[in-house]
Design an enzyme around this catalytic site. Structure first.
Site, short mmCIF file in Angstrom:
data_model
loop_
_atom_site.label_atom_id
_atom_site.label_comp_id
_atom_site.label_asym_id
_atom_site.label_seq_id
_atom_site.Cartn_x
_atom_site.Cartn_y
_atom_site.Cartn_z
N GLY A 181 0.85 -1.25 -0.13
CA GLY A 181 -0.18 0.09 -0.19
C GLY A 181 1.01 1.26 0.14
O GLY A 181 2.20 1.17 -0.26
N VAL A 182 0.30 2.28 0.38
CA VAL A 182 0.92 3.61 0.20
C VAL A 182 2.31 3.50 1.13
O VAL A 182 3.46 3.96 0.72
CB VAL A 182 -0.03 4.89 0.59
CG1 VAL A 182 0.71 6.24 0.62
CG2 VAL A 182 -1.07 4.69 -0.36
N VAL A 236 3.16 -13.74 2.86
CA VAL A 236 4.40 -14.12 3.97
C VAL A 236 3.71 -15.04 5.01
O VAL A 236 2.82 -14.77 5.61
CB VAL A 236 5.09 -13.03 4.56
CG1 VAL A 236 6.01 -13.51 5.48
CG2 VAL A 236 5.71 -12.22 3.56
N GLY A 271 -1.74 -1.85 6.92
CA GLY A 271 -2.79 -1.41 7.36
C GLY A 271 -2.70 -0.75 8.79
O GLY A 271 -1.48 -1.01 9.58
N ASP A 311 -8.87 8.30 11.57
CA ASP A 311 -8.44 7.13 11.46
C ASP A 311 -9.67 6.06 12.36
O ASP A 311 -9.39 4.79 12.15
CB ASP A 311 -7.10 6.80 11.88
CG ASP A 311 -5.93 7.38 10.68
OD1 ASP A 311 -6.85 8.02 9.98
OD2 ASP A 311 -4.86 7.17 10.97
N HIS A 443 3.50 28.70 -19.06
CA HIS A 443 4.42 27.96 -19.57
C HIS A 443 6.03 28.54 -19.32
O HIS A 443 6.21 29.58 -19.23
CB HIS A 443 4.20 28.12 -21.13
CG HIS A 443 5.47 27.17 -21.89
ND1 HIS A 443 5.39 25.72 -22.07
CD2 HIS A 443 6.50 27.59 -22.49
CE1 HIS A 443 6.49 25.69 -22.85
NE2 HIS A 443 7.16 26.77 -23.16
C1 LIG Z 1 4.07 6.11 7.70
C2 LIG Z 1 2.79 6.94 7.52
C3 LIG Z 1 2.67 7.95 6.64
C4 LIG Z 1 1.70 8.75 6.26
N1 LIG Z 1 1.59 9.35 5.25
C5 LIG Z 1 0.50 10.33 4.93
C6 LIG Z 1 0.29 11.32 4.04
O1 LIG Z 1 1.48 11.25 3.40
N2 LIG Z 1 -0.73 11.88 3.80
C7 LIG Z 1 -1.86 11.63 4.49
O2 LIG Z 1 -2.76 12.23 4.43
N3 LIG Z 1 -1.77 10.68 5.55
C8 LIG Z 1 -0.79 10.03 5.93
N4 LIG Z 1 -0.63 9.01 6.75
C9 LIG Z 1 -2.04 8.85 7.73
C10 LIG Z 1 -2.29 9.91 8.61
O3 LIG Z 1 -1.19 10.06 9.40
C11 LIG Z 1 -3.45 9.42 9.26
O4 LIG Z 1 -4.47 9.11 8.58
C12 LIG Z 1 -3.79 10.70 10.31
O5 LIG Z 1 -2.66 11.11 11.33
C13 LIG Z 1 -4.87 10.32 11.12
O6 LIG Z 1 -5.48 11.41 11.82
P1 LIG Z 1 -6.12 11.22 13.43
O7 LIG Z 1 -6.12 12.70 13.89
O8 LIG Z 1 -7.47 10.60 13.00
O9 LIG Z 1 -5.45 10.31 14.22
P2 LIG Z 1 -3.73 10.53 14.62
O10 LIG Z 1 -2.91 11.27 13.76
O11 LIG Z 1 -3.44 9.09 14.82
O12 LIG Z 1 -3.91 11.17 15.99
C14 LIG Z 1 -4.45 10.69 17.22
C15 LIG Z 1 -3.94 11.08 18.33
O13 LIG Z 1 -4.51 10.47 19.52
C16 LIG Z 1 -3.68 10.45 20.72
N5 LIG Z 1 -4.55 9.70 21.46
C17 LIG Z 1 -4.77 8.25 21.29
N6 LIG Z 1 -5.54 7.68 22.25
C18 LIG Z 1 -5.67 8.62 23.18
C19 LIG Z 1 -6.10 8.75 24.68
N7 LIG Z 1 -6.83 7.61 25.22
N8 LIG Z 1 -5.82 9.84 25.11
C20 LIG Z 1 -5.23 10.97 24.60
N9 LIG Z 1 -4.88 10.90 23.53
C21 LIG Z 1 -5.00 9.75 22.71
C22 LIG Z 1 -2.46 9.90 19.96
O14 LIG Z 1 -1.35 9.79 20.81
C23 LIG Z 1 -2.41 10.64 18.61
O15 LIG Z 1 -1.74 11.72 18.91
C24 LIG Z 1 0.31 8.30 6.93
C25 LIG Z 1 0.67 7.46 8.12
C26 LIG Z 1 1.63 6.80 8.47
C27 LIG Z 1 1.75 5.56 9.40
#
Ligand SMILES: Cc1cc2nc3c(=O)[nH]c(=O)nc-3n(C[C@H](O)[C@H](O)[C@H](O)COP(=O)(O)OP(=O)(O)OC[C@H]3O[C@@H](n4cnc5c(N)ncnc54)[C@H](O)[C@@H]3O)c2cc1C
Length: 471
Positions: A181-182, A236, A271, A311, A443
């Protein structure tokens, strides 16, 4: 006990953006974060990977600079310094997020938050202290963590996640990536640039299974040229370690045949799973489906006044989508019209060349019962692509045949991730063929190829030779 209009759990791109939007709309807002502000995106995802990709690109460019008439006597890299540069960039952006929360009057609680009955929230800090508060609305934005696979050997120290790979430079020169995947193809691009031997193992029939087939096929060929071997239709079965040599052996079934791959590190990139553990108290039941929180069109969960985004919920896992959902959820809570459409989602892959898609592919449009008209421009005829020697790739546009309205765009070329914005804007606003070709594009630019791609749908592209006339 402090009461908030909105309490957000998680300060990732979903949570912190939602909190700032809420504060701007006049809500008394707090956010709890157990790790670092900026979440996965800033600390273990989008930003650190793009820093590594940028460094890798600079290294490749300098190594190949002779083709531009430029010479560089000694070209090298120091992985430790590359990782320091990554950390510096992340730190700077993290400080920006922290200060934005402060400037907008959002209270930041450091610690692990748990949702109890009646929207009571407890936050367990690192020092063992617990703070409690209540809220009229709660937004769950706790994000996700790398998914694990249950195969023998998955627990070996050499088997790593994207978090591990971003924490410190890995040792060795051979990497097997499970998952095409990505995340898998971006890491492959980084380490292949430094001469690592990379294999990608993907269970589906193509890399980037969710993307346009033509893009996937092209990517597989481009990766191959860089020495990256892709095993599609393969899985795998087991990872073991040769104690004498210290190397890992990945036993896979590839298109029905058994095969062994040898590696110093194995990356699991299959994932991400929503972070649900400890998020809610035992007596708080929240509806979930296949490990993700179920929400309605307003991001409301099964619990009164509790919302979820990013997410944690079904759908694509992307930072900009999480942010848009956060904004939309807060606007719905406040009863103000939505300022953002959460349904049109650009999706980008930062390989070389870059890949970016928005809207429908030709196949999807046809499946939805529409007749389509497609235009395609191959970048080898684009001046900017030629002069920068980035002539690989194409721009493909999908129009509805009757109305000539743009339905989708698939780009695989330099700057695709920037250009996709223009096409998302066009689709969002229902622009048609005429509107797309009417605008004069500067251009030489990569994006003047958009005009050609559109015009080619009607055989009118200036820089595409007309079909040969039969004598
Ligand atoms: C290697 C990698 C590369 C990526 N590249 C891209 C990209 O280029 N472009 C893109 O759009 N997306 C990318 N993504 C996906 C992107 O990072 C996520 O989709 C995005 O961060 C989701 O945002 P979120 O706010 O839902 O969750 P998150 O960014 O996961 O933030 C959730 C936060 O909640 C906190 N948390 C969790 N449970 C608790 C709790 N009980 N109490 C307090 N805090 C808590 C965590 O510590 C975290 O800081 C990538 C992901 C990875 C792993």
């Amino acid at each position: 006990m402090e009461h908030y209009d909105l309490f957000v759990i998680g300060a990732g791109p979903g949570g912190y953006v939602a909190a700032i939007r809420a504060a701007k709309l006049g809500m008394k807002t707090a956010v709890a974060e157990r790790g670092q502000v900026g979440g996965t995106c800033l600390n273990r995802g989008c930003i650190p990977t793009k820093v590594l990709l940028h460094a890798a690109q600079v290294y490749r460019d300098v190594k190949e600079c002779a083709r531009f008439g430029v010479t560089a006597a000694a070209v090298g890299y120091d992985m430790k310094s590359v990782y320091e540069y990554k950390e510096e960039s992340v730190k700077q952006l993290r400080e920006g997020v922290r200060s934005l929360l402060e400037q907008n009057g959002v209270t930041l609680y450091r610690g692990s938050a748990c949702l109890h009955k009646d929207r009571r929230i407890s936050i367990a800090g690192e020092e063992g202290e617990t703070v409690c508060c209540t809220a009229s609305h709660v937004l769950l934005a706790a994000g996700s963590a790398p998914a694990k696979i249950r195969i023998p050997g998955a627990g070996l120290a050499e088997v790593v996640s994207s978090d591990d790979l971003l924490r410190e430079p890995p040792e060795g020169t051979r990497l097997v990536i499970i998952g095409g995947g990505v995340i898998g193809v971006e890491f492959a691009t980084v380490f292949a640039s430094y001469g690592w031997e990379i294999s990608i193992v993907e269970a589906e029939a193509q890399l980037l299974p969710a993307m346009d087939r033509e893009i996937s096929q092209n990517l597989k060929m481009i990766l191959k040229k860089r020495g990256i071997t892709s095993y599609t239709d393969s899985s795998v079965e087991e990872i073991s370690k040769d104690e004498e040599s210290g190397e890992c052996i990945c036993r896979l079934t590839s298109k029905g045949k058994a095969l062994d791959l040898y590696a110093d590190r194995v990356l699991i990139a299959v994932g991400r799973s929503a972070c649900l553990t400890g998020l809610t108290d035992e007596d708080v039941e929240i509806a979930a489906d296949r490990g993700r929180i179920v929400v309605d069109d307003h991001f409301k969960t099964s619990l009164d006044g509790v919302y979820a985004i990013g997410d944690m919920i079904p759908g694509m896992q992307l930072a900009h989508l999480a942010s848009a959902q956060g904004i939309a959820a807060v606007e719905d809570m406040c009863g103000v019209p939505r300022s953002v459409d959460v349904n049109l989602v650009p999706s980008c892959v930062y390989t070389d060349p870059e890949i970016a898609c928005v809207g429908l592919t030709e196949e999807e449009a046809k499946k939805s019962g529409r007749e389509v008209m497609c235009g395609k421009f191959v970048m080898s005829a684009n001046g900017k692509s030629l002069l920068t020697k980035q002539e690989r790739g194409f721009i493909k546009l999908v129009f509805e045949k009757d109305t000539e309205i743009l339905l989708g765009a698939q780009l695989m070329c330099a700057r695709a991730t920037d250009m996709i914005g223009e096409l998302a804007l066009a689709i969002e606003n229902g622009l048609d063929y005429a509107a797309l070709v009417k605008v004069m594009r500067a251009h030489p630019t990569f994006y003047e190829a958009v005009t050609e791609a559109a015009e080619s749908a009607k055989g009118e592209a200036i820089h595409i030779a007309p079909p040969r006339k039969r004598r």
